[in-house]
Design a protein around this motif. Structure first.
Motif, short mmCIF file in Angstrom:
data_model
loop_
_atom_site.label_atom_id
_atom_site.label_comp_id
_atom_site.label_asym_id
_atom_site.label_seq_id
_atom_site.Cartn_x
_atom_site.Cartn_y
_atom_site.Cartn_z
N GLY A 1 0.78 -1.23 0.00
CA GLY A 1 0.00 0.00 0.00
C GLY A 1 0.81 1.27 0.00
N SER A 2 2.13 1.20 0.22
CA SER A 2 2.99 2.38 0.21
C SER A 2 4.44 1.91 0.21
CB SER A 2 2.74 3.26 1.43
OG SER A 2 3.16 2.60 2.61
N GLY A 3 5.35 2.87 0.00
CA GLY A 3 6.76 2.54 0.12
C GLY A 3 7.14 2.15 1.54
N MET A 4 6.53 2.79 2.54
CA MET A 4 6.80 2.43 3.93
C MET A 4 6.34 1.01 4.22
SD MET A 4 8.47 4.71 5.52
CE MET A 4 8.31 3.84 7.08
N ALA A 5 5.21 0.61 3.65
CA ALA A 5 4.76 -0.77 3.82
C ALA A 5 5.74 -1.74 3.19
CB ALA A 5 3.37 -0.95 3.21
N ALA A 6 6.36 -1.33 2.09
CA ALA A 6 7.37 -2.18 1.44
C ALA A 6 8.60 -2.35 2.33
CB ALA A 6 7.76 -1.57 0.09
N ILE A 7 9.04 -1.25 2.95
CA ILE A 7 10.18 -1.33 3.87
C ILE A 7 9.85 -2.25 5.04
CG2 ILE A 7 11.67 -0.01 5.42
CD1 ILE A 7 11.15 2.42 3.55
N PHE A 8 8.65 -2.09 5.59
CA PHE A 8 8.22 -2.93 6.72
C PHE A 8 8.19 -4.41 6.31
CE2 PHE A 8 4.71 -5.00 9.03
CZ PHE A 8 5.19 -4.90 10.33
N ALA A 9 7.62 -4.70 5.15
CA ALA A 9 7.54 -6.09 4.69
C ALA A 9 8.93 -6.69 4.50
CB ALA A 9 6.74 -6.17 3.39
N ALA A 10 9.84 -5.89 3.93
CA ALA A 10 11.20 -6.37 3.70
C ALA A 10 11.89 -6.72 5.01
CB ALA A 10 12.00 -5.33 2.93
N LEU A 11 11.78 -5.83 5.99
CA LEU A 11 12.44 -6.08 7.28
C LEU A 11 11.81 -7.27 8.00
CD1 LEU A 11 12.84 -2.39 8.49
CD2 LEU A 11 14.62 -3.88 7.58
N MET A 12 10.48 -7.40 7.94
CA MET A 12 9.80 -8.49 8.62
C MET A 12 10.08 -9.85 7.97
SD MET A 12 8.41 -7.25 11.27
CE MET A 12 7.38 -8.63 11.78
N THR A 13 10.54 -9.85 6.74
CA THR A 13 10.89 -11.11 6.07
C THR A 13 12.00 -11.83 6.82
OG1 THR A 13 10.26 -10.21 3.91
CG2 THR A 13 11.72 -12.12 3.89
N TYR A 14 12.89 -11.07 7.45
CA TYR A 14 14.05 -11.68 8.10
C TYR A 14 14.10 -11.48 9.62
CZ TYR A 14 15.79 -11.71 3.29
OH TYR A 14 15.93 -11.91 1.93
N CYS A 15 13.28 -10.58 10.18
CA CYS A 15 13.46 -10.18 11.57
C CYS A 15 12.33 -10.62 12.48
CB CYS A 15 13.58 -8.65 11.65
SG CYS A 15 15.09 -8.03 10.89
N GLN A 16 12.68 -10.86 13.73
CA GLN A 16 11.73 -11.09 14.80
C GLN A 16 12.28 -10.47 16.08
OE1 GLN A 16 11.35 -15.31 15.17
NE2 GLN A 16 13.43 -15.60 15.94
N ALA A 17 11.48 -10.49 17.15
CA ALA A 17 11.90 -9.89 18.41
C ALA A 17 13.24 -10.45 18.85
CB ALA A 17 10.84 -10.13 19.48
N GLY A 18 14.14 -9.56 19.27
CA GLY A 18 15.47 -9.97 19.71
C GLY A 18 16.54 -9.83 18.64
#
Length: 373
Positions: free
Chosen positions: A65-82
């Protein structure tokens, strides 16, 4: 009557019909065989994702839905808490805000790496470090990253390389070909190109990451609407021509500003004086984007006079539309950075960013001459 449209229609529907239970079961047994609900997938958003994926040479993509959503999706592909993330210090302010505020709240920490130290990450890598986020051309100072060297350095430390390719576009540079793992875009900018869409996209190098992206997009509800998707696809059909025109005009504008007595500095990779000019020429195949920044004296009154006098570069805090505009990083895109970060990057009152459009370049030069007089 057999109707076969040349242009994909707009599937402006939230849900799709099924004949019976067997048809529903087919949806789950054969992914991609049909559609269920537009948050899960829609022909228009899939068409956009496929178009960006083809341009970048990936294994799959998701439209957001936006470039910010793209950044969020990219980071969440590899990251979790910790987990821990590395980010180039030269980064879009929205990316920094996401990392500093929201992902920190979710337990993902971040360290910023100065541009000069990007190719020696060892002092910054922790046991929990998962990736490095950086831009092909940094916002707003147009520093150019050596993508092949960056990918090699990341992979030596078992890190994923996530590249924001918004400024360069795949017309200039395709980061996956240099070893990047994910490439993201604010489709709002050059891909759609007409300042009438808010959208994003992420492209993966592997099918596994592409599947994870699609899952994140569906579960978090990041999916782009049918209408925005359709407009973005239409815009991308002229992207090659537009980006070439943007780059041609920006080169002449940069050369004009470089010799103007009022201008203290110009940041544009197409200038021979730019520190990464040769690298930019190689990675960009002779094109250098339509984005540049320049520096006036650090005086609000001087900056205001320039903005008030210019008619062809209105103060509009975005970029990459066919019409030119200017922005002010300190007051808009990078205001979320700390004062220390702003000072380290040289983001001061006098720094102005130009998004050079595709108008007749002589008109743009005349306007700048008037505004700077």
């Amino acid at each position: 009557m057999n109707i076969i449209p040349k242009i994909t229609p707009i599937y402006q529907t939230s849900v799709f019909k099924f004949e019976d239970l067997d048809a529903v079961q087919q949806y789950f047994d054969e992914p991609g065989s049909r559609y269920l609900y537009s948050r899960n997938g829609n022909p228009n958003s899939d068409e956009l994702a496929d178009a960006v994926n083809r341009w970048e040479g990936g294994a799959g993509a998701v439209a957001t839905g936006s470039g910010m959503a793209a950044i969020f999706a990219a980071l969440m592909t590899y990251c979790q808490a910790g987990d821990h993330v590395l980010c180039a210090a030269d980064i879009y302010g929205g990316s920094a805000a996401l990392l500093n505020q929201e992902l920190a709240r979710l337990g993902v920490s971040v360290s910023y790496v100065p541009f000069e130290e990007l190719y020696n990450l060892r002092p910054y890598v922790q046991a929990s470090t998962k990736l490095l986020l950086c831009e092909t051309m940094s916002n707003p100072l147009l520093r150019v990253v050596d993508l092949r060297a960056m990918a090699t350095e990341c992979h030596q430390h078992n890190l994923k390389l996530v590249i924001d390719n918004t400024f360069a576009t795949p017309v200039l540079t395709k980061p996956l070909a240099y070893g990047a793992d994910l490439v993201l875009h604010s489709v709002t900018k050059y891909l759609a190109g007409h300042s009438d869409v808010t959208a994003g996209a992420v492209v993966a190098r592997t099918a596994e990451d592409a599947a994870r992206l699609r899952q994140i997009g569906t579960v978090f509800g990041l999916t782009l609407s049918p209408m925005e998707s359709w407009l973005s696809v239409r815009g991308m059909k002229t992207m090659r021509l537009r980006v070439a025109a943007h780059s041609h005009n920006a080169q002449q504008v940069a050369e004009f500003l470089e010799v103007h007595p009022t201008v203290e500095a110009v940041y544009y990779p197409g200038l021979l004086t730019h520190p990464q000019h040769v690298l930019a020429a190689t990675q960009g195949h002779g094109l250098f984007s339509g984005m540049l920044s320049f520096r006036l004296p650090d005086d609000v009154a001087v900056v205001n006079r320039f903005m008030q006098r210019s008619q062809r570069f209105p103060f509009a805090p975005s970029l990459a539309g066919v019409d030119s505009s200017c922005s002010h990083p300190l007051y808009t895109s990078h205001r979320a950075l700390t004062e220390e970060q702003q000072a380290a990057l040289g983001i001061t009152v006098g720094l102005i960013r130009l998004s050079v459009g595709i108008e007749p370049v002589e008109e743009l030069l005349a306007d700048l001459a008037h505004a700077l007089a």
